[in-house]
Scaffold this motif. Structure first.
Motif, mmCIF file in Angstrom:
data_model
loop_
_atom_site.group_PDB
_atom_site.id
_atom_site.type_symbol
_atom_site.label_atom_id
_atom_site.label_comp_id
_atom_site.label_asym_id
_atom_site.label_seq_id
_atom_site.Cartn_x
_atom_site.Cartn_y
_atom_site.Cartn_z
ATOM 1 N N ASN A 232 -2.994 -3.475 -16.860
ATOM 2 C CA ASN A 232 -1.572 -3.256 -16.621
ATOM 3 C C ASN A 232 -1.420 -2.267 -15.468
ATOM 4 O O ASN A 232 -2.117 -1.259 -15.410
ATOM 5 N N VAL A 233 -0.518 -2.564 -14.560
ATOM 6 C CA VAL A 233 -0.336 -1.739 -13.371
ATOM 7 C C VAL A 233 1.055 -1.122 -13.405
ATOM 8 O O VAL A 233 2.051 -1.833 -13.474
ATOM 9 N N SER A 234 1.113 0.200 -13.359
ATOM 10 C CA SER A 234 2.400 0.888 -13.454
ATOM 11 C C SER A 234 2.752 1.575 -12.133
ATOM 12 O O SER A 234 2.777 2.789 -12.024
ATOM 13 N N VAL A 235 2.939 0.763 -11.108
ATOM 14 C CA VAL A 235 3.462 1.286 -9.848
ATOM 15 C C VAL A 235 4.771 0.579 -9.561
ATOM 16 O O VAL A 235 5.122 -0.410 -10.205
ATOM 17 N N ASP B 182 -13.516 -2.892 2.847
ATOM 18 C CA ASP B 182 -12.353 -2.424 3.626
ATOM 19 C C ASP B 182 -11.196 -1.965 2.739
ATOM 20 O O ASP B 182 -10.036 -2.009 3.162
ATOM 21 N N ILE B 183 -11.489 -1.512 1.521
ATOM 22 C CA ILE B 183 -10.420 -1.074 0.621
ATOM 23 C C ILE B 183 -9.811 0.211 1.186
ATOM 24 O O ILE B 183 -10.499 1.215 1.357
ATOM 25 N N SER B 184 -8.528 0.182 1.493
ATOM 26 C CA SER B 184 -7.926 1.301 2.214
ATOM 27 C C SER B 184 -6.440 1.383 1.927
ATOM 28 O O SER B 184 -5.765 0.371 1.755
ATOM 29 N N THR B 185 -5.929 2.610 1.910
ATOM 30 C CA THR B 185 -4.508 2.869 1.698
ATOM 31 C C THR B 185 -4.013 3.808 2.785
ATOM 32 O O THR B 185 -4.720 4.756 3.170
ATOM 33 N N VAL B 186 -2.842 3.549 3.289
ATOM 34 C CA VAL B 186 -2.251 4.362 4.345
ATOM 35 C C VAL B 186 -2.233 5.829 3.935
ATOM 36 O O VAL B 186 -1.888 6.168 2.792
ATOM 37 N N MET B 187 -2.598 6.712 4.862
ATOM 38 C CA MET B 187 -2.538 8.144 4.602
ATOM 39 C C MET B 187 -1.114 8.530 4.212
ATOM 40 O O MET B 187 -0.150 8.074 4.810
ATOM 41 N N GLY B 188 -1.005 9.381 3.207
ATOM 42 C CA GLY B 188 0.301 9.775 2.712
ATOM 43 C C GLY B 188 0.793 8.910 1.576
ATOM 44 O O GLY B 188 1.766 9.267 0.894
ATOM 45 N N LYS B 189 0.119 7.761 1.359
ATOM 46 C CA LYS B 189 0.487 6.865 0.257
ATOM 47 C C LYS B 189 -0.647 6.747 -0.764
ATOM 48 O O LYS B 189 -0.568 5.933 -1.681
ATOM 49 N N GLN B 190 -1.668 7.554 -0.599
ATOM 50 C CA GLN B 190 -2.836 7.457 -1.464
ATOM 51 C C GLN B 190 -2.590 8.131 -2.807
ATOM 52 O O GLN B 190 -1.679 8.919 -2.969
ATOM 53 N N ARG B 191 -3.434 7.738 -3.795
ATOM 54 C CA ARG B 191 -3.378 8.279 -5.162
ATOM 55 C C ARG B 191 -2.041 7.977 -5.845
ATOM 56 O O ARG B 191 -1.551 8.780 -6.658
ATOM 57 N N ARG B 192 -1.466 6.835 -5.520
ATOM 58 C CA ARG B 192 -0.235 6.401 -6.186
ATOM 59 C C ARG B 192 -0.429 5.084 -6.943
ATOM 60 O O ARG B 192 0.538 4.491 -7.418
ATOM 61 N N GLY B 193 -1.675 4.606 -7.016
ATOM 62 C CA GLY B 193 -1.964 3.394 -7.767
ATOM 63 C C GLY B 193 -1.930 2.116 -6.960
ATOM 64 O O GLY B 193 -2.102 1.026 -7.520
ATOM 65 N N TYR B 194 -1.738 2.208 -5.635
ATOM 66 C CA TYR B 194 -1.632 0.987 -4.839
ATOM 67 C C TYR B 194 -2.962 0.248 -4.744
ATOM 68 O O TYR B 194 -3.009 -0.983 -4.867
ATOM 69 N N LEU C 279 -3.739 -3.520 -6.054
ATOM 70 C CA LEU C 279 -4.224 -4.569 -5.151
ATOM 71 C C LEU C 279 -5.555 -5.141 -5.647
ATOM 72 O O LEU C 279 -5.743 -6.365 -5.681
ATOM 73 N N ILE C 280 -6.483 -4.272 -6.036
ATOM 74 C CA ILE C 280 -7.787 -4.743 -6.509
ATOM 75 C C ILE C 280 -7.621 -5.601 -7.756
ATOM 76 O O ILE C 280 -8.240 -6.665 -7.884
ATOM 77 N N ASN C 281 -6.782 -5.152 -8.680
ATOM 78 C CA ASN C 281 -6.551 -5.939 -9.896
ATOM 79 C C ASN C 281 -5.986 -7.311 -9.572
ATOM 80 O O ASN C 281 -6.407 -8.326 -10.146
ATOM 81 N N HIS C 282 -5.033 -7.373 -8.659
ATOM 82 C CA HIS C 282 -4.430 -8.652 -8.270
ATOM 83 C C HIS C 282 -5.489 -9.591 -7.686
ATOM 84 O O HIS C 282 -5.568 -10.771 -8.062
ATOM 85 N N VAL C 283 -6.299 -9.064 -6.775
ATOM 86 C CA VAL C 283 -7.292 -9.897 -6.089
ATOM 87 C C VAL C 283 -8.393 -10.329 -7.054
ATOM 88 O O VAL C 283 -8.837 -11.490 -7.036
ATOM 89 N N LEU C 284 -8.842 -9.428 -7.922
ATOM 90 C CA LEU C 284 -9.869 -9.797 -8.898
ATOM 91 C C LEU C 284 -9.359 -10.859 -9.866
ATOM 92 O O LEU C 284 -10.102 -11.779 -10.234
ATOM 93 N N ASN C 285 -8.110 -10.739 -10.288
ATOM 94 C CA ASN C 285 -7.546 -11.722 -11.206
ATOM 95 C C ASN C 285 -7.498 -13.098 -10.564
ATOM 96 O O ASN C 285 -7.828 -14.113 -11.195
ATOM 97 N N LYS C 286 -7.121 -13.134 -9.290
ATOM 98 C CA LYS C 286 -7.093 -14.422 -8.577
ATOM 99 C C LYS C 286 -8.502 -14.980 -8.412
ATOM 100 O O LYS C 286 -8.734 -16.182 -8.586
ATOM 101 N N ALA C 287 -9.467 -14.103 -8.095
ATOM 102 C CA ALA C 287 -10.851 -14.557 -7.944
ATOM 103 C C ALA C 287 -11.380 -15.121 -9.254
ATOM 104 O O ALA C 287 -12.072 -16.151 -9.268
ATOM 105 N N LYS C 288 -11.038 -14.477 -10.374
ATOM 106 C CA LYS C 288 -11.469 -14.976 -11.675
ATOM 107 C C LYS C 288 -10.845 -16.335 -11.958
ATOM 108 O O LYS C 288 -11.520 -17.249 -12.452
ATOM 109 N N ILE D 137 -11.654 0.434 -13.274
ATOM 110 C CA ILE D 137 -11.403 -1.001 -13.255
ATOM 111 C C ILE D 137 -12.453 -1.751 -14.063
ATOM 112 O O ILE D 137 -12.179 -2.815 -14.629
ATOM 113 N N GLY D 138 -13.657 -1.175 -14.178
ATOM 114 C CA GLY D 138 -14.713 -1.815 -14.963
ATOM 115 C C GLY D 138 -16.024 -2.000 -14.232
ATOM 116 O O GLY D 138 -16.988 -2.533 -14.802
ATOM 117 N N PHE D 139 -16.114 -1.574 -12.967
ATOM 118 C CA PHE D 139 -17.356 -1.701 -12.208
ATOM 119 C C PHE D 139 -18.427 -0.760 -12.772
ATOM 120 O O PHE D 139 -18.128 0.350 -13.216
#
Length: 259
Positions: A120-123, A198-210, A214-223, A245-247
């Motif tokens: 579950n993603v709470s952003v 290349d997992i990256s978040t714009v400076m100033g927007k980090q540590r907000r769950g983005y 994104l990783i959860n969305h992409v992993l779910n699609k890959a699964k 995440i489970g790695f």
């Protein structure tokens, strides 16, 4: 290196690792079973390197040959990335002017997608898009997070565009907030395995769950697309996120560069 020397997960990690880096490289070569060379042509040593994936009695000599090859064939700086270098490899490294870069120690990690469930993603409301046709948006968070200049960012983007033009199985995803690109990553696929880079978040927007979202969305699609496992290389800063995440860790790489 023989497959039976390594666990199945480590072997699969090296296989898809090779697929990704060879896909974005102008030159890639297996110097031997243990030493591989990747040259993207981007003018930073982190994107041109010799990769030592196993250590045996021939590895030190293979590494010496690889160093000579890159010194003769390339014009860009390059690094060495090694798994558990022994005394012979460390001697070669010292003789050729490379030193350990403590900030570049990374952990190779694996996620079993068969039993994984999306978190579950709470952003706040966001939009995730595959942006293979718009790499400019994908590049914005990468340039910001890795603090690269425009020239380096443009060179790296061209490497990915060339991979797409060549039909490589790479996908580029970006998470948008209010239509602005905030977070990006690259997914590569080989058989039933995928890899994140290349997992990256714009400076100033980090540590907000983005990145988590994104990783959860992409992993779910890959699964959903029948991928059974995912691999990545985690920096110390990202290690905690990927564990949530489970790695699970497989081994560590040490990075070495010339001053």
């Amino acid at each position: 290196m023989k497959k039976d020397r390594l666990s199945a997960a480590v072997w699969d990690h090296h296989q898809i690792e090779d697929y990704f880096f060879s896909s974005i490289s102008q030159m890639s070569q297996h110097i031997s079973e243990s030493v591989r060379a990747y040259v993207t042509g981007v003018e930073t040593n982190s994107l041109n390197f010799l990769l030592v994936i196993d250590v045996n009695e021939q590895t030190a000599g293979d590494l010496q040959r690889g160093i000579r090859l890159l010194e003769e064939k390339t014009y860009v700086p390059f690094a060495i990335v090694a798994v558990e270098p022994d005394s012979q490899i460390l001697a070669v490294i010292q003789q050729t002017g490379f030193v350990l870069d403590a900030d570049s120690i990374t952990t190779a990690m694996q996620l079993d997608l068969v039993d994984w469930q999306m978190h579950n993603v709470s952003v706040m409301e966001y939009d995730v898009r595959c942006v293979d046709l718009c790499l400019d948006d994908w590049a914005i968070p990468i340039e910001s997070a890795f603090e690269t200049d425009d020239a380096i960012s443009e060179q790296y983007q061209k490497c990915h565009q060339a991979a797409l033009d060549a039909g490589k199985n790479l996908q580029h995803y970006t998470l948008y907030i209010d239509e602005l690109p905030v977070c990006s990553l690259t997914l590569s696929r080989l058989n039933n395995f995928v890899r994140l880079d290349d997992i990256s978040t714009v400076m100033g927007k980090q540590r907000r769950g983005y990145a988590f979202a994104l990783i959860n969305h992409v992993l779910n699609k890959a699964k959903q697309d029948s991928a059974t496992a995912c691999y990545l290389d985690a920096s110390r800063d990202g290690n905690g996120l990927y564990r949530r995440i489970g790695f699970k860790p497989l081994f560590e790489y040490q990075g070495l560069s010339r001053k």
